[in-house]
Structures are given as structure tokens and as C-alpha cells.
Scaffold this motif. Structure first.
Motif, mmCIF file in Angstrom:
data_model
loop_
_atom_site.group_PDB
_atom_site.id
_atom_site.type_symbol
_atom_site.label_atom_id
_atom_site.label_comp_id
_atom_site.label_asym_id
_atom_site.label_seq_id
_atom_site.Cartn_x
_atom_site.Cartn_y
_atom_site.Cartn_z
ATOM 1 N N PRO A 150 0.815 -1.218 0.000
ATOM 2 C CA PRO A 150 0.000 0.000 0.000
ATOM 3 C C PRO A 150 0.848 1.268 0.000
ATOM 4 C CG PRO A 150 -0.878 -1.594 1.556
ATOM 5 C CD PRO A 150 0.421 -2.145 1.075
ATOM 6 N N LYS A 151 0.338 2.278 -0.700
ATOM 7 C CA LYS A 151 0.977 3.598 -0.745
ATOM 8 C C LYS A 151 -0.014 4.609 -0.188
ATOM 9 C CE LYS A 151 1.772 3.287 -5.225
ATOM 10 N NZ LYS A 151 1.603 1.859 -5.540
ATOM 11 N N ALA A 152 0.518 5.652 0.424
ATOM 12 C CA ALA A 152 -0.336 6.659 1.042
ATOM 13 C C ALA A 152 -0.502 7.851 0.113
ATOM 14 C CB ALA A 152 0.252 7.114 2.370
ATOM 15 N N CYS A 153 -1.747 8.117 -0.266
ATOM 16 C CA CYS A 153 -2.045 9.318 -1.049
ATOM 17 C C CYS A 153 -2.062 10.523 -0.102
ATOM 18 C CB CYS A 153 -3.411 9.193 -1.720
ATOM 19 S SG CYS A 153 -3.522 7.849 -2.905
ATOM 20 N N MET A 154 -1.346 11.564 -0.473
ATOM 21 C CA MET A 154 -1.317 12.791 0.333
ATOM 22 C C MET A 154 -2.494 13.665 -0.104
ATOM 23 S SD MET A 154 2.753 13.664 0.686
ATOM 24 C CE MET A 154 3.114 13.710 -1.072
ATOM 25 N N LEU A 155 -3.478 13.796 0.792
ATOM 26 C CA LEU A 155 -4.714 14.500 0.478
ATOM 27 C C LEU A 155 -4.832 15.736 1.364
ATOM 28 C CD1 LEU A 155 -7.119 11.418 0.311
ATOM 29 C CD2 LEU A 155 -5.644 12.340 -1.490
ATOM 30 N N THR A 156 -5.092 16.871 0.744
ATOM 31 C CA THR A 156 -5.153 18.138 1.464
ATOM 32 C C THR A 156 -6.571 18.453 1.927
ATOM 33 O OG1 THR A 156 -5.599 19.383 -0.550
ATOM 34 C CG2 THR A 156 -3.270 19.036 0.043
ATOM 35 N N HIS A 157 -6.696 19.528 2.706
ATOM 36 C CA HIS A 157 -8.027 20.030 3.065
ATOM 37 C C HIS A 157 -8.809 20.377 1.800
ATOM 38 C CE1 HIS A 157 -8.290 20.679 7.501
ATOM 39 N NE2 HIS A 157 -6.976 20.448 7.399
ATOM 40 N N ASP A 158 -8.142 21.001 0.838
ATOM 41 C CA ASP A 158 -8.821 21.372 -0.404
ATOM 42 C C ASP A 158 -9.379 20.150 -1.110
ATOM 43 O OD1 ASP A 158 -9.339 23.432 -2.658
ATOM 44 O OD2 ASP A 158 -8.262 21.807 -3.675
ATOM 45 N N TYR A 159 -8.641 19.026 -1.070
ATOM 46 C CA TYR A 159 -9.113 17.791 -1.694
ATOM 47 C C TYR A 159 -10.486 17.421 -1.127
ATOM 48 C CZ TYR A 159 -9.292 12.773 -2.776
ATOM 49 O OH TYR A 159 -9.680 11.518 -3.205
ATOM 50 N N TRP A 160 -10.590 17.372 0.212
ATOM 51 C CA TRP A 160 -11.848 16.934 0.828
ATOM 52 C C TRP A 160 -12.965 17.958 0.634
ATOM 53 C CZ3 TRP A 160 -12.219 12.086 1.622
ATOM 54 C CH2 TRP A 160 -11.132 11.332 2.046
ATOM 55 N N VAL A 161 -12.635 19.225 0.835
ATOM 56 C CA VAL A 161 -13.659 20.262 0.676
ATOM 57 C C VAL A 161 -14.170 20.283 -0.757
ATOM 58 C CG1 VAL A 161 -14.052 22.755 0.650
ATOM 59 C CG2 VAL A 161 -12.830 21.688 2.566
ATOM 60 N N ARG A 162 -13.249 20.199 -1.715
ATOM 61 C CA ARG A 162 -13.642 20.251 -3.121
ATOM 62 C C ARG A 162 -14.432 18.995 -3.518
ATOM 63 N NH1 ARG A 162 -11.856 23.820 -6.941
ATOM 64 N NH2 ARG A 162 -10.309 24.602 -5.453
ATOM 65 N N LEU A 163 -14.079 17.860 -2.932
ATOM 66 C CA LEU A 163 -14.812 16.629 -3.230
ATOM 67 C C LEU A 163 -16.249 16.732 -2.733
ATOM 68 C CD1 LEU A 163 -14.894 13.784 -4.322
ATOM 69 C CD2 LEU A 163 -13.746 12.983 -2.246
ATOM 70 N N GLY A 164 -16.456 17.216 -1.502
ATOM 71 C CA GLY A 164 -17.815 17.413 -0.991
ATOM 72 C C GLY A 164 -18.584 18.438 -1.793
ATOM 73 N N TRP A 165 -17.910 19.526 -2.170
ATOM 74 C CA TRP A 165 -18.520 20.612 -2.952
ATOM 75 C C TRP A 165 -18.941 20.121 -4.336
ATOM 76 C CZ3 TRP A 165 -15.579 23.163 -7.010
ATOM 77 C CH2 TRP A 165 -16.118 24.373 -7.484
ATOM 78 N N THR A 166 -18.066 19.338 -4.996
ATOM 79 C CA THR A 166 -18.381 18.805 -6.327
ATOM 80 C C THR A 166 -19.568 17.844 -6.261
ATOM 81 O OG1 THR A 166 -16.058 18.987 -6.970
ATOM 82 C CG2 THR A 166 -17.463 17.571 -8.316
ATOM 83 N N CYS A 167 -19.554 16.919 -5.282
ATOM 84 C CA CYS A 167 -20.642 15.944 -5.168
ATOM 85 C C CYS A 167 -21.963 16.626 -4.843
ATOM 86 C CB CYS A 167 -20.305 14.900 -4.105
ATOM 87 S SG CYS A 167 -18.996 13.761 -4.617
#
Length: 779
Positions: free
Chosen positions: A173-190
Motif C-alpha cells: 500500500p501507498k499513502a495518497c497525500m490528500l489536502t483540506h482542499d481535496y476533501w472540501v472540493r470533493l464534498g462541494w463537487t458531489c
């Protein structure tokens, strides 16, 4: 949608919700719920504890190893408020997986529960690098004395939020580095794509350590709606929970749509508030039927941990139903279909899907070379082979990745191969995906054995069992094929395409460790044990129902293993207060499925061992287990009821242990358990094989009560409630009152010897043949 989300961080979203709608419900777990304000205060207090007690500084990693409990999102959001980086850990991980992840992430603190704290302590004591890792039990998180206002730490959109481990394309397994923007933008897009709002109720059943409950949390924060989190996915009880919580939206993937569709139709199917279902990998053949049966649009969504959401089929796109289309690019994404040289291919021709835009991971943690392979010139190479349809939609063809995707789980072949090759009898292995009707893909291992090792079922089962001690259950191979060598590339790597092509024309010795057999010994359709075992949560009690009434609930090996697994999962007491075992129709169970006839002693041993496994599972639970014996209980099924803490029957209940009369096996464990229950009556029950009706069973102590058929399960649940009062010490007393496991193991050992003698003498086969002869004569 606008150009960007109006709030840059997840913690900022939570703060806004707590200020603007403090009393609105945010999270619901079971019958308990928390408002936005309550979660905001709790996470602020816990963030202070992390900083002031645990010494957590900005950028430090905080691991979370928990099942689906409210503490999971609370710890996540608390870590982010402290400026830390969350490291989700699969709660089913064993030592090898766990050690790797903690070492790789460099976690300083790990939040867990009492059940997993022991394993974590073993890991930290054995690994010098992890000696300073702090283990915090969430039952006493120590947050109460701290301020309910957020610490002074102020994360930004680009602040790292998660190290989200994914199996990636190859290797561990590899760890994806995910930012606050990643999560906020994902919720916003959905939110924009689905049109969901504050009046909706979101529901998730996947483990919180995975992406899906996390992006559902981001979505809930974006739209100000409650998120209902189920303990786990149960096909038999899923829509009952959807109705109970009045959910309007949920997301399913992998095998979940198929398992839901295979549940018996109910008049209540359309009795729900659902207005949209998102799914990944919905089966084309049942897509329209899923919509018709539950009365809501089911729409495909495509993405990866690395990229969030990339493709989406809109609610209005009815032509996408059953077409196999993954949809069109999300508004914030661009997609291309390219050949190996990176040139765009014409529509209708296969190529690799590559994506760009936001959200997107920063890269893989501490793996610049892997990052460079996947992220090139701003484009993420997904490893998926697709074609572009005439309507512009994207359709999946296959994968470049060396992966197995089983029921929504990504499994890296290299990880399973490494576990298998730690066995001294294994020279080399190659793990591939095998198509499966229920799970999409199953894990198959090609194995080259050391000289002199028998290529038989016993060896296959032993190798897989040993590997299973190091791997999560979903990673354990189902299929094993023994080979004498491997075709290799010029660089001496195993050529898996050549291996599979050779196996198709010149197969080696193969074993399906989860298949049923016909009476002639030939392999049958792979056993879908999930079909035969219903798992329902009723008043906080797990009700496990054998559902094969047309066969009197006869049990094959796969179903027995599934039953043992379900007992173990529920038996921790983490999410249920007890377990009820029962059957559908007029029989509890007819015991061993005599249409799954063993063709070797190794298969006899596997069959017997799977019954033993249920006994072990039951006597080791921390909650009461009650058998609701609705009818006939034969042989090994009778033994299952004997190791329960109580047996409640109906007037139709009947016990029958025909083994001694047929010579099939000698039920030593039954002898031990019966002696505890019925004393001198045990001798005639085992040796004389009489049929014991309900009244006699009650008189001699085999049954504790007789109730009307319609009251059976309810009475069993009531009994569990009587035995588990608040602040109880039930688990302690169960350990004292039950038979000792070492005594049972001794009985199992005697039974194994007797079973081998019965097989080698021919009595075993003769007993089964005699059964079918008598059945054919109408006796």
C-alpha cells in the motif's frame, strides 16, 4: 458551482455549521446522534488534548484504528484542528499490515479501542521504531477538561489532511497525500452534481477507514445534512436501515448492488425516501431492475483515492441506465484516453484513462518515484483501460494494474504473494484476479511448491490458512492452482498473461477452497454463502438466519465458514449485545449437505473442521448466544445448538444425531456438550441415534423453553436482554460458565482420528451412499 468552494478547510466548514445551525443533526450512529455544535466542541477539546498532552505538532501523523463508531470522525476532525495529518487504518488489519502502515506513516499517536489495543501493544513492543507510539483508547479520550474553542492552529486549503493508504498499481500500500482542499472540493463537487441539500439524509455502511464515509462526511458538512453511519454493510438488513433512518441518499460499490439485488423481494421495497443512489461498478444486467425495485435513480460515479470524483452520470441521463457508461467528466476535471506513448486514441478504441483538474492528490507519501510514474505533466494515469463512446461517455474495458478488486476492496497482488511466499513449502507464487459473479473478482494464487510437498487440498488449505494470519480476510486467496514453474519475461518477472493463457489450455492441480460439489464429485457453481446466511440487527441483537429452506438449511463448507465469521464479528460485543442463531422454514438445519460429497480425506477434514470452527467461535464470544431451534436440528447442526448458551424451541423442534448409526463420523464434541446438558441421556442420544421431540427435549434439559413459532426469535432476544443488563459482567460469567475450549479441542482431536478411520475403512462413504439409497426408496 462557481470557481472554488467558499470555505477552504474541513475544519472551517465544521465551524461554519456549528455557528450557523448549531442544533442541526450532523452525525447519527445507531440510536445516538450529535449536532454540528456538539461535534465542533468535542473536536476542539480533543484537539487541545492532542497538542497539550500528546505533544502533537503541525504535520505530525495521528492514526485511527477504529470500527464504525462516532469517535472515528471525531478523531479525524480533531487531528485536523490540531494541524496534524490523519492516518486511517483498516480496523481488521493484522500484525503484518499494521506494522507496515505505522512504520511507513511515522505515526506518533494512534486512537483505538480496547479490542485492538492489545494488538497495537504487541506491535509497538516488537518494533523498535514504534516504541514511542502513543496508544489512546477512545473510551477515555481525556478531552473533557479542555476548552471547547478551537486551538490557534489555522490550516489552509493546501495543508495536508490525510495519508490515505491505497494498494495503488503495484506493490504494498501507498499513502495518497490528500489536502483540506481535496476533501472540501470533493464534498462541494458531489453536492453540485447530485443536487442534495440540507433536507436530505445521507447514509453510509462502508468502514470509515475507507474513502466513502469520509467524502460523505465532507458532503454532509457542505450541505448541512445529517450523515447516518451503519456499523457495517449487511445486505439482508440494509434497506430496513434505509427505511428506519428515512435516508434519501447512499453510495454503494463493488459487490454491494448484486448482494442487495439477491435479497428476496419484499412488499416494503418501494417504502423508502431514497431519491438518489450513487454507485461504482453497477452490474449492467440488473441496473434497470435496481431502479425499478427500489424506485430511485442509480447513477454511476467514477474516481480513485488519488483523484476523488472524475466521471459522473447525471440524474437526468436515463440513457446511461444499463449502458455500462461511467458517465462524463465532472465539471472540475478533464479526461483523455491515450495509448502507451501518451497519444490520444480515436473514439471507440481502447486506451488508458488519464485525468487532470481538482481535486487531486499531492503525490504518494515518501515515494517520489511512484508519484512520478502516476503523475506526469499534470495528468494522473489511472491504469484503467477504457473506450470513449459516441455520446462522449467513458466505458471501462479492463485494468492495466496488477490488482484484484474483490467486492469493492483493492488488493495488491504483490502483498498477497509476499504473505504466501513466507511459507517454507512455497517456492514462488503469482496472484491474479479470477472473475466472480458475486464479488466481481476473487483472489487466485498460482503456487510453485518445494520438492516433495504434496500438491493436494490439504496443502492448499494449510498454505492459505498461514497466509491468512498475516492478511485481512478479504485478501486471502479463494483459489489455488499448483504449477511446476512460471513463464517469465526477459527481465525474469512472472508473465501473468502467459500464465493465465497456459492455465486455460494446460491447467495444473486446482482447488476452489470455497466451492460446493455435486454428488458426482465435480465442481459446481461457486458457493455464495452470503445467499444462505441472513444477518439482521434486531433491537441491538444480531440474528443470524440460515436461509436455504428448500434444502432444510443443509450446510456446505462455505456457509459454515461464513457463519463462524459472522459469529466472531458480532461476538466482540462491540456493536451488539447478543447473537441469535435460527433457520428459515421447517428446519433449523439438516446438518452436513450430503450433496457436497467429499472426494478425499482432506476434504473430509475440511468439512469437519468448518463445524469445529463454529463451535470455537461461539464459545469464545463475549456476548450470549441463543439458539432459536425452529425445527429439525440434525448432526453437526444439532452440535451447533449444543454449544450455545441456551436453546429455545417450538413444538416442531426435533433433535437427531444419526452419525453413529451411519458411520459418517463420531461426534466427540457433541458427547462432551451433551453430557454437560443432559447427563445420562447423552449416551443414548449419541449411540442410539433416537429422534428427540420438543417435549422430551424440554424434559431432559436439551431445550430451555418451548414457545409458539411466531414468538421464537423475539423470546430469544428477550432472553439476551435479561442476561445483559446495564453495567453487566456478562462476558466474565460466560467465560466461567461455558465449557473450556481446551476440553473441546481434545474432543475435536478425537473426532478427527475417528473421522479418518471412518474414511479409510470405507464406512464414511457407505453411510452417505446408504442415506441416498434410503432416500431414493422413499424411506
Amino acid at each position: 458551482m462557481g470557481e472554488d468552494p467558499h470555505t477552504a478547510t474541513l475544519t472551517g466548514l465544521l465551524s461554519e455549521r456549528a455557528q450557523g445551525s448549531p442544533d442541526r443533526e450532523f452525525l447519527r450512529f445507531g440510536d445516538d446522534s450529535w449536532t454540528f455544535a456538539e461535534i465542533d466542541s468535542w473536536t476542539s477539546r480533543l484537539a487541545h488534548r492532542l497538542i497539550e498532552v500528546d505533544g502533537v505538532q503541525a504535520g505530525d501523523r495521528v492514526a485511527i484504528m477504529l470500527p464504525n463508531v462516532v469517535h472515528w470522525p471525531v478523531v479525524w476532525l480533531s487531528a485536523l484542528k490540531a494541524g496534524a495529518v490523519a492516518v486511517p487504518v483498516n480496523s481488521s488489519y493484522k500484525r503484518a499490515d499494521l506494522t507496515f502502515l505505522l512504520r511507513d506513516s511515522g505515526a506518533r499517536v494512534v486512537f483505538t479501542d480496547h479490542e485492538r489495543a492489545g494488538l497495537l501493544k504487541e506491535v509497538t513492543e516488537a518494533e523498535a521504531e514504534l516504541a514511542d507510539l502513543r496508544i489512546v483508547d477512545v473510551a477515555a479520550d481525556g478531552s473533557a477538561p479542555f476548552p471547547a474553542t478551537a486551538p490557534a492552529v489555522r490550516p489552509t486549503a493546501e495543508t495536508l489532511a490525510n495519508l490515505q493508504y491505497t494498494s495503488g498499481t503495484t506493490g504494498f500500500p501507498k499513502a495518497c497525500m490528500l489536502t483540506h482542499d481535496y476533501w472540501v472540493r470533493l464534498g462541494w463537487t458531489c453536492a453540485a452534481l447530485t443536487g442534495l441539500g440540507s433536507d436530505d439524509v445521507l447514509l453510509t455502511a462502508q468502514p470509515f477507514s475507507y474513502m466513502d464515509p469520509q467524502w460523505n462526511t465532507a458532503l454532509a458538512l457542505t450541505i448541512g445534512a445529517p450523515l447516518v453511519v451503519l456499523p457495517r454493510f449487511s445486505a439482508s438488513g440494509f434497506f430496513a436501515d434505509v427505511r428506519r433512518h428515512r435516508a434519501t441518499f447512499f453510495y454503494v460499490l463493488g459487490s454491494m448492488p448484486t448482494l442487495l439485488f439477491k435479497q428476496p423481494p419484499s412488499p416494503d421495497d418501494l417504502d423508502n425516501q431514497v431519491r438518489l443512489v450513487l454507485c461504482s461498478g453497477v452490474p449492467v444486467g440488473i441496473h434497470a431492475q435496481l431502479e425499478e425495485r427500489w424506485g430511485a435513480p442509480w447513477r454511476e460515479i467514477y474516481g480513485m483515492t488519488e483523484s476523488g470524483v472524475d466521471l459522473f452520470s447525471s440524474v437526468d441521463d436515463v440513457d446511461a441506465v444499463g449502458s455500462g457508461s461511467l458517465g462524463l467528466p465532472a465539471p472540475t476535471k478533464q479526461v483523455r484516453v491515450v495509448d502507451p506513448q501518451g497519444a490520444d486514441v480515436p473514439d471507440g478504441e481502447p486506451g488508458e484513462l488519464i485525468v487532470s483538474g481538482k481535486p487531486l492528490m499531492l503525490g504518494y507519501w515518501n515515494r517520489p518515484e511512484d508519484t512520478a510514474k502516476v503523475l506526469r505533466d499534470g495528468w494522473l494515469h489511472t491504469g484503467d483501460v477504457v473506450v470513449r463512446r459516441p455520446d462522449g461517455g467513458i466505458q471501462l474495458v479492463g485494468r492495466i494494474k496488477d490488482m484484484v478488486r474483490r467486492g469493492g476492496e483493492n488488493i495488491a497482488s504483490a502483498e498477497v504473494e509476499a504473505a504466501l511466499e513466507r511459507d517454507d513449502v512455497v517456492l514462488a507464487t503469482a496472484v491474479v484476479a479470477e472473475p466472480d459473479e458475486t464479488f466481481g473478482e476473487e483472489v487466485k494464487a498460482y503456487v510453485q511448491l518445494a520438492a516433495g510437498v504434496a500438491a493436494d487440498r490439504t496443502t492448499a488449505a494449510r498454505i492459505v490458512e498461514r497466509a491468512g494470519r498475516q492478511l485481512a480476510r478479504f485478501k486471502v486467496p479463494r483459489y489455488v492452482e499448483f504449477v511446476t514453474d512460471f513463464p517469465r519475461t526477459p527481465s525474469e518477472r512472472v508473465s501473468k498473461p502467459a500464465l493465465k493463457a497456459r492455465a486455460a489450455t494446460e491447467p495444473g492441480v486446482s482447488f476452489d477452497l470455497g466451492a460446493r460439489r455435486r454428488t458426482d464429485g465435480t465442481p459446481a457453481t461457486p458457493s455464495t454463502s452470503a445467499d444462505f446466511l441472513g444477518i439482521d440487527l434486531v433491537r441491538g441483537v444480531a440474528v443470524l438466519t440460515l436461509r436455504r429452506p428448500e434444502k432444510l438449511n443443509a450446510l456446505d463448507v462455505a456457509t459454515r465458514l461464513r457463519l463462524a465469521s459472522a459469529v466472531r464479528e458480532a461476538g466482540t460485543g462491540e456493536n451488539v449485545r447478543g447473537i441469535v442463531l435460527t433457520g428459515e422454514g421447517r428446519a433449523f438445519s439438516a446438518g452436513e449437505d450430503l450433496r457436497s460429497v467429499p472426494t478425499s480425506y482432506a476434504e473430509v477434514r475440511t468439512a469437519v473442521e468448518s463445524f469445529h470452527d463454529i463451535t470455537r467461535a461461539i464459545v469464545q464470544t463475549r456476548v450470549p448466544v441463543v439458539a432459536a431451534v425452529n425445527g429439525l436440528a440434525v448432526g453437526g447442526a444439532s452440535e451447533i445448538t449444543l454449544c450455545c448458551d441456551a436453546r429455545i424451541g417450538t413444538p416442531a423442534t426435533e433433535y437427531y444425531q444419526p452419525e453413529n448409526g451411519r458411520g459418517i463420523t463420531i461426534s466427540n464434541a457433541s458427547s462432551l456438550l451433551l453430557t454437560r446438558l443432559v447427563r445420562n441421556h447423552a449416551m443414548r442420544m449419541v449411540l442410539g441415534s433416537p429422534r428427540i421431540g420438543a417435549e422430551e427435549a424440554l424434559r431432559i434439559g436439551l431445550l430451555d423453553e418451548i414457545v409458539a413459532p411466531g414468538e421464537l426469535v423475539d423470546r430469544a432476544i428477550d432472553l439476551i436482554f435479561e442476561w445483559t443488563p446495564e453495567n453487566n459482567t456478562t462476558a466474565l460469567h460466560l467465560a466461567l460458565l461455558r465449557p473450556r475450549l481446551d476440553e473441546i479441542e481434545q474432543a475435536f482431536a478425537r473426532e478427527d482420528v475417528a473421522a479418518q478411520r471412518a474414511w479409510e475403512s470405507g464406512v464414511f462413504s457407505a453411510g452417505i451412499d446408504g442415506f441416498w439409497t434410503a432416500k431414493g426408496a422413499g424411506k
